[in-house]
Design a protein around this motif. Structure first.
Motif, PDB file in Angstrom:
ATOM      1  N   THR A  41       0.850  -1.190   0.000  1.00 11.63           N
ATOM      2  CA  THR A  41       0.000   0.000   0.000  1.00 11.63           C
ATOM      3  C   THR A  41       0.885   1.238   0.000  1.00 11.63           C
ATOM      4  OG1 THR A  41      -0.086   0.231   2.392  1.00 11.63           O
ATOM      5  CG2 THR A  41      -1.716  -1.235   1.381  1.00 11.63           C
ATOM      6  N   GLU A  42       0.255   2.397  -0.101  1.00 10.22           N
ATOM      7  CA  GLU A  42       1.017   3.635  -0.078  1.00 10.22           C
ATOM      8  C   GLU A  42       1.662   3.893   1.281  1.00 10.22           C
ATOM      9  OE1 GLU A  42      -1.428   7.346   0.122  1.00 10.22           O
ATOM     10  OE2 GLU A  42      -3.072   5.926  -0.156  1.00 10.22           O
ATOM     11  N   HIS A  43       1.225   3.188   2.308  1.00 11.41           N
ATOM     12  CA  HIS A  43       1.744   3.390   3.659  1.00 11.41           C
ATOM     13  C   HIS A  43       2.795   2.359   4.045  1.00 11.41           C
ATOM     14  CE1 HIS A  43      -1.400   6.301   3.988  1.00 11.41           C
ATOM     15  NE2 HIS A  43      -2.342   5.377   3.899  1.00 11.41           N
ATOM     16  N   SER A  62       4.469  13.960   6.413  1.00 10.92           N
ATOM     17  CA  SER A  62       4.115  12.549   6.216  1.00 10.92           C
ATOM     18  C   SER A  62       2.931  12.157   7.091  1.00 10.92           C
ATOM     19  CB  SER A  62       5.310  11.649   6.514  1.00 10.92           C
ATOM     20  OG  SER A  62       6.345  11.886   5.595  1.00 10.92           O
ATOM     21  N   ARG A  65      -0.260  13.634   5.610  1.00  5.95           N
ATOM     22  CA  ARG A  65      -0.639  12.897   4.399  1.00  5.95           C
ATOM     23  C   ARG A  65      -1.203  11.523   4.764  1.00  5.95           C
ATOM     24  NH1 ARG A  65      -3.026  13.218   0.038  1.00  5.95           N
ATOM     25  NH2 ARG A  65      -2.367  11.753  -1.518  1.00  5.95           N
ATOM     26  N   PHE A  66      -0.604  10.861   5.742  1.00  2.00           N
ATOM     27  CA  PHE A  66      -1.067   9.546   6.183  1.00  2.00           C
ATOM     28  C   PHE A  66      -2.526   9.612   6.643  1.00  2.00           C
ATOM     29  CE2 PHE A  66      -1.802   6.427   9.540  1.00  2.00           C
ATOM     30  CZ  PHE A  66      -1.442   5.250   8.894  1.00  2.00           C
ATOM     31  N   HIS A  67      -2.881  10.674   7.336  1.00  2.30           N
ATOM     32  CA  HIS A  67      -4.239  10.822   7.861  1.00  2.30           C
ATOM     33  C   HIS A  67      -5.154  11.607   6.919  1.00  2.30           C
ATOM     34  CE1 HIS A  67      -3.394   8.999  11.731  1.00  2.30           C
ATOM     35  NE2 HIS A  67      -2.278   9.684  11.773  1.00  2.30           N
ATOM     36  N   ASP A  68      -4.699  11.807   5.677  1.00  2.00           N
ATOM     37  CA  ASP A  68      -5.466  12.533   4.660  1.00  2.00           C
ATOM     38  C   ASP A  68      -5.904  13.918   5.130  1.00  2.00           C
ATOM     39  OD1 ASP A  68      -5.323  10.592   2.638  1.00  2.00           O
ATOM     40  OD2 ASP A  68      -7.006   9.494   3.515  1.00  2.00           O
ATOM     41  N   LEU A  69      -5.007  14.609   5.818  1.00  2.06           N
ATOM     42  CA  LEU A  69      -5.299  15.957   6.288  1.00  2.06           C
ATOM     43  C   LEU A  69      -4.600  17.014   5.447  1.00  2.06           C
ATOM     44  CD1 LEU A  69      -5.032  15.317  10.120  1.00  2.06           C
ATOM     45  CD2 LEU A  69      -7.112  15.540   8.742  1.00  2.06           C
ATOM     46  N   SER A  70      -3.927  16.576   4.386  1.00  2.00           N
ATOM     47  CA  SER A  70      -3.209  17.504   3.527  1.00  2.00           C
ATOM     48  C   SER A  70      -3.171  16.936   2.114  1.00  2.00           C
ATOM     49  CB  SER A  70      -1.776  17.690   4.038  1.00  2.00           C
ATOM     50  OG  SER A  70      -1.014  18.433   3.117  1.00  2.00           O
ATOM     51  N   THR A  71      -3.104  17.827   1.168  1.00  2.00           N
ATOM     52  CA  THR A  71      -2.947  17.380  -0.223  1.00  2.00           C
ATOM     53  C   THR A  71      -1.495  17.437  -0.655  1.00  2.00           C
ATOM     54  OG1 THR A  71      -3.374  19.616  -1.014  1.00  2.00           O
ATOM     55  CG2 THR A  71      -5.260  18.122  -0.879  1.00  2.00           C
ATOM     56  N   ALA A  73       2.162  16.275  -0.808  1.00  3.06           N
ATOM     57  CA  ALA A  73       2.921  15.047  -0.624  1.00  3.06           C
ATOM     58  C   ALA A  73       4.309  15.387  -0.094  1.00  3.06           C
ATOM     59  CB  ALA A  73       3.039  14.291  -1.938  1.00  3.06           C
TER      60      ALA A  73
END
Length: 77
Positions: A41-43, A62, A65-71, A73
Motif C-alpha cells: 500500500t502507499e503506507h 508525512s 498525508r497519512f491521515h489525509d489531512l493535507s494534499t 505530498a
C-alpha cells in the motif's frame, strides 16, 4: 515482521529463511519480511520505518498525508 519479533514466540530466524527460500515470504529490506502475496500500500514505507526505528517520529508532512489531512505530498530525496 522482524526475526526478533518471532523469536519472542519461539519461531527461529532459520525458519524465516526457509519460508523466504520457498517463496512464501518476501524480504523487502534486510531484516523485514512480508507475505509474498501481500499487496503493498502507499503506507508500506511508513510501516517499514516504524519496524526498523521503534522510537522514531514521522515528520509532520508525512503524518498529515497519512491521515489525509493535507494534499501536499512529502518530498522524496
Amino acid at each position: 515482521m522482524r526475526p526478533r519479533d518471532l523469536e519472542k514466540i519461539g519461531i527461529s530466524g532459520v525458519y524465516l529463511n526457509k519460508l523466504h527460500a520457498d517463496g512464501l515470504l518476501d524480504r523487502p529490506s534486510r531484516g523485514l519480511y512480508t507475505l509474498s502475496d501481500s499487496v503493498p500500500t502507499e503506507h508500506r514505507t511508513i510501516a517499514e520505518a516504524g519496524k526498523r526505528i521503534t522510537h522514531g517520529v514521522v515528520c509532520l508532512l508525512s503524518a498529515l498525508r497519512f491521515h489525509d489531512l493535507s494534499t501536499q505530498a512529502p518530498s522524496v530525496p
